[in-house]
Design an enzyme around this catalytic site. Structure first.
Site, short mmCIF file in Angstrom:
data_model
loop_
_atom_site.label_atom_id
_atom_site.label_comp_id
_atom_site.label_asym_id
_atom_site.label_seq_id
_atom_site.Cartn_x
_atom_site.Cartn_y
_atom_site.Cartn_z
N TYR A 46 10.68 104.14 58.33
CA TYR A 46 10.99 103.32 57.15
C TYR A 46 9.98 102.20 57.05
O TYR A 46 9.69 101.53 58.05
CB TYR A 46 12.41 102.74 57.25
CG TYR A 46 13.28 103.27 56.14
CD1 TYR A 46 13.06 102.84 54.83
CD2 TYR A 46 14.25 104.23 56.37
CE1 TYR A 46 13.80 103.36 53.79
CE2 TYR A 46 14.99 104.76 55.33
CZ TYR A 46 14.78 104.32 54.04
OH TYR A 46 15.50 104.84 53.02
N GLU A 48 9.71 99.84 54.02
CA GLU A 48 9.86 99.10 52.75
C GLU A 48 8.99 97.86 52.77
O GLU A 48 8.92 97.15 53.77
CB GLU A 48 11.33 98.71 52.54
CG GLU A 48 12.18 99.87 52.08
CD GLU A 48 13.60 99.46 51.72
OE1 GLU A 48 13.96 98.29 51.90
OE2 GLU A 48 14.35 100.34 51.27
N ASP A 196 -3.65 108.20 32.12
CA ASP A 196 -2.95 109.08 33.04
C ASP A 196 -3.86 110.27 33.32
O ASP A 196 -3.95 111.19 32.51
CB ASP A 196 -1.62 109.51 32.40
CG ASP A 196 -0.79 110.39 33.32
OD1 ASP A 196 -1.35 110.93 34.30
OD2 ASP A 196 0.41 110.57 33.03
N THR A 222 -1.36 111.79 39.57
CA THR A 222 -0.68 112.55 40.61
C THR A 222 -1.77 113.00 41.57
O THR A 222 -2.94 113.03 41.22
CB THR A 222 0.04 113.79 40.05
OG1 THR A 222 -0.92 114.59 39.35
CG2 THR A 222 1.15 113.42 39.10
N LYS A 225 -2.51 117.95 41.73
CA LYS A 225 -3.02 118.93 40.75
C LYS A 225 -4.48 119.22 41.10
O LYS A 225 -4.72 119.73 42.19
CB LYS A 225 -2.79 118.39 39.35
CG LYS A 225 -1.27 118.27 39.09
CD LYS A 225 -0.89 117.61 37.80
CE LYS A 225 0.63 117.46 37.76
NZ LYS A 225 1.09 116.66 36.62
N ARG A 231 2.30 116.33 47.03
CA ARG A 231 3.00 115.82 45.84
C ARG A 231 3.24 114.33 46.01
O ARG A 231 4.04 113.91 46.84
CB ARG A 231 4.35 116.53 45.66
CG ARG A 231 4.32 118.03 45.84
CD ARG A 231 5.57 118.67 45.31
NE ARG A 231 5.49 118.73 43.88
CZ ARG A 231 4.82 119.66 43.21
NH1 ARG A 231 4.18 120.61 43.84
NH2 ARG A 231 4.80 119.64 41.90
C1 LIG Z 1 2.26 116.14 36.18
C2 LIG Z 1 2.15 114.94 35.33
C3 LIG Z 1 2.97 113.82 35.53
C4 LIG Z 1 4.18 113.81 36.42
O1 LIG Z 1 4.03 114.18 37.71
P1 LIG Z 1 5.26 114.71 38.60
O2 LIG Z 1 4.67 114.60 39.97
O3 LIG Z 1 5.56 116.08 38.16
O4 LIG Z 1 6.40 113.78 38.41
C5 LIG Z 1 2.72 112.70 34.76
N1 LIG Z 1 1.75 112.68 33.84
C6 LIG Z 1 0.97 113.76 33.60
C7 LIG Z 1 -0.08 113.68 32.56
C8 LIG Z 1 1.15 114.92 34.33
O5 LIG Z 1 0.40 116.00 34.04
#
Ligand SMILES: *Cc1c(COP(=O)(O)O)cnc(C)c1O
Length: 393
Positions: A46, A48, A196, A222, A225, A231
């Protein structure tokens, strides 16, 4: 593993991943080192708070880990730590976007984001998401004819809606986003700009897509990807002071992530993120990112040659949308037929879709995962042929 039931499921999933062709644009295959870090004893801890300011004892090692992960994140994108701050604690992309909105936009305020059905993400203020319930979305889309972002049209929306925050980037937009134009829009209406880059973060790291950093106030990504990590998510924010306040944007974001939204960070995920960030800074990753885009372009082109309509006519990234309904096959049926042939895609709405999300007019196709598996242009040609045969019968 003593738990045979779970062990068997892990084995079955491993076999599935090794035998299917994964064309899901948001997926990838992490290295064994990433898996090892993710499965490490850091999961027991933990922590925090933030490095040097924790609520629990025993965090000297986690402090080192979190500082190293942040340092690697800034280094990968060539950011000056005096100008940029980084938060590596978000559990995933959705909570990260929620944290940014919660930090920067008063509840009830307006957020301008790409419509989910035009290629945006749920968390950019779509009505079904909590981001669309706590804030009001001024949605934007693409031009009906070009299926690309029409920046003039967007400027009009921005001037009319006067959003506090504009969000650029999406989940199913295949073209280069003109960040400079988004910056101008944000400045014109006095909004902050969140970029994003969840989908194209790995391409930016590998130099295969323009960097959003010169233009953004905040960059969220994220890590699982195209970046090919576990993740999780990272929030980068510019060290800008908030007018009439002692706080800066990073202060607001850090408070929003913890204690605003999250409890203890997932130290094992942070360790795995750090591993992935180092991998992404290696020369081999540059080659990987370029190959991802070349594969996507080749696959789109080969499908076009076989008579399939690609939204916007092609791609600049790792992904594209294919209009299957134009040839009488719904996205649901198309994805099911492909799955039976061992090819995994997801059904997806296309811009101005007249069908519904549960059975839309198209499918989304991405090449990040198959490129990790070593596939090249010649394989894309064969893949296009197989997809065409499967869908044409
Ligand atoms: C995948 C994605 C997210 C969210 O990610 P998660 O890990 O699935 O919660 C947010 N914004 C964009 C543009 C994404 O492609």
């Amino acid at each position: 593993m003593k738990d045979k039931e779970i062990q068997n499921l892990i084995k079955a999933e491993k076999r599935r991943q090794e035998t299917a062709v994964d064309l899901i644009a948001s997926e990838n295959f992490v290295s064994n080192d990433v898996l090892e870090a993710l499965g490490s004893v850091f999961t027991n801890k933990y922590a925090e708070g933030y490095p040097g300011a924790r609520y629990y004892g025993g965090n000297a090692v986690v402090d080192d880990l979190e500082r190293l992960a942040g340092k690697r994140a800034l280094k990968l994108y060539r950011l000056d730590p005096k100008k940029w701050s980084v938060n590596v604690q978000p559990y995933s992309g959705s909570p990260a976007n929620l944290a940014v909105l919660h930090a920067l936009v008063p509840v009830g305020g307006k957020v301008m984001g790409m419509d989910l059905n035009m290629g945006g993400h749920l968390t950019h203020g779509y009505r079904a998401s909590v981001t669309g319930k706590l804030w009001r979305q001024a949605p934007y889309g693409v031009d009906k004819k070009t299926e690309c972002i029409d920046y003039g049209g967007l400027m009009k929306i921005a001037k009319k809606a006067k959003p506090k925050l504009i969000i650029a980037g999406g989940s199913a937009y295949s073209r280069v986003v003109d960040f400079k134009k988004f910056r101008k829009m944000a400045d014109t209406v006095d909004a902050l700009l969140l970029i994003d880059m969840s989908h194209f973060a790995g391409l930016v790291a590998g130099g295969a897509y323009p960097s959003p950093f010169p233009y953004a106030d905040v960059v969220m990504t994220t890590t699982h990807k195209t970046l090919r990590g576990p993740r999780a998510a990272i929030i980068f924010s510019r060290r800008t002071a908030i007018p009439h306040s002692k706080l800066s944007i990073p202060d607001l974001i850090d408070r929003s992530v913890f204690p605003g939204l999250q409890g203890g960070p997932h130290a094992n995920a942070i360790a795995a993120v750090a591993v992935a960030l180092k991998e992404a800074s290696a020369p081999a990753f540059k080659k990987y990112a370029q190959q991802v885009v070349r594969n996507a372009r080749t696959l789109a082109f080969e499908l076009q040659k076989r008579g399939w309509r690609i939204v916007s006519g092609g791609t600049d990234t790792h992904l594209f949308l294919m209009d299957t309904w134009e040839r009488g096959i719904g996205g649901k049926e198309a994805s099911e037929r492909l799955e039976k042939a061992g090819i995994i895609v997801n059904k997806n709405m296309i811009p101005y879709d007249t069908r519904k999300p549960s059975d839309p007019s198209g499918i989304r196709i991405g090449t990040a995962a198959v490129t990790t598996r070593g596939l090249k242009e010649k394989d894309m040609r064969r893949l296009a042929e197989r997809m065409d045969k499967t869908l044409s019968r």
